[in-house]
Design an enzyme around this catalytic site. Structure first.
Site, PDB file in Angstrom:
ATOM      1  N   HIS A  24      -2.053  -5.151   1.388  1.00 48.81           N
ATOM      2  CA  HIS A  24      -3.348  -5.754   1.073  1.00 48.81           C
ATOM      3  C   HIS A  24      -3.080  -7.148   0.530  1.00 48.81           C
ATOM      4  CE1 HIS A  24      -7.265  -6.490  -0.688  1.00 48.81           C
ATOM      5  NE2 HIS A  24      -6.603  -6.990  -1.712  1.00 48.81           N
ATOM      6  N   LYS A  51       0.838  -1.200   0.000  1.00 50.92           N
ATOM      7  CA  LYS A  51       0.000   0.000   0.000  1.00 50.92           C
ATOM      8  C   LYS A  51       0.880   1.260   0.000  1.00 50.92           C
ATOM      9  CE  LYS A  51      -4.150  -1.900   2.295  1.00 50.92           C
ATOM     10  NZ  LYS A  51      -4.977  -1.848   3.525  1.00 50.92           N
ATOM     11  N   ASN A  53      -2.056  -0.063   7.355  1.00 53.04           N
ATOM     12  CA  ASN A  53      -1.618  -1.434   7.652  1.00 53.04           C
ATOM     13  C   ASN A  53      -0.755  -2.067   6.569  1.00 53.04           C
ATOM     14  OD1 ASN A  53      -3.652  -1.912   5.857  1.00 53.04           O
ATOM     15  ND2 ASN A  53      -4.898  -3.185   7.209  1.00 53.04           N
TER      16      ASN A  53
END
Ligand code: CDP
Ligand code: MG
Length: 145
Positions: free
Chosen positions: A109, A3, A106
């Site tokens: 993905h 990401k 986070n």
């Protein structure tokens, strides 16, 4: 997919290394920018969630690195290696557990292994068939019985 936070924080190599070291095979990768339309398609099941606007804004905020990995139970194994969605709960030793703290940042993905169509659908969103390269890793006979 790495990401935008992973790209900005220089973690792409670390993510690739972990999967490569495990024995998974990288058959496609590129650097792209996700636009609003692709964000909506990719996160189709999240568009009505209260966090979607933040997610859309984040995922379109900088380059990402989508990848296709192959190997025995690759989808399941990648999910195990990236860890729980919320880095606060992700086990140490997982990518999110080692490199992230916040649910909205986070780092990675990966397609949901419990959604049978997700893998193919996501590969089609990011890659043409011609961009997937079939080859044998030289260590395959040592990775698999
Ligand atoms: O990414 P993963 O498949 O593990 O989780 P998801 O439940 O499919 O959610 C997709 C993404 O939406 C997450 O990775 C987070 O970036 C974001 N999200 C969020 O920001 N806040 C939530 N409450 C849930 C998800
Ligand atoms: Mg998901």
């Amino acid at each position: 997919m790495a990401k935008p936070d992973a790209v900005q924080r220089g973690l792409v190599g670390e993510i690739v290394s972990r999967l490569e070291d495990r024995g998974l095979k990288l058959v496609a990768a590129k650097v792209i920018r996700i636009d609003d339309e692709l964000a909506r398609e990719h996160y189709d099941e999240h568009v009505d969630e209260p966090y979607f606007e933040d997610l859309r804004s984040f995922i379109t905020s900088g380059p990402v690195v989508p990848m296709v990995w192959e190997g025995q139970n690759a989808t399941r194994q990648v999910r195990r290696m990236i860890g729980d969605t919320d880095p606060a709960e992700a086990a140490p030793g997982t990518v999110r557990g080692d490199y992230a703290l916040d649910l909205g940042r986070n780092v990675v993905h990966a397609a949901d292994h419990e959604d049978p169509g997700a893998n193919e659908r996501e590969i089609d969103l990011f890659f043409d068939d011609s961009e997937l390269v079939a080859f044998e890793r030289i260590d395959e006979t040592w990775l698999y019985e």
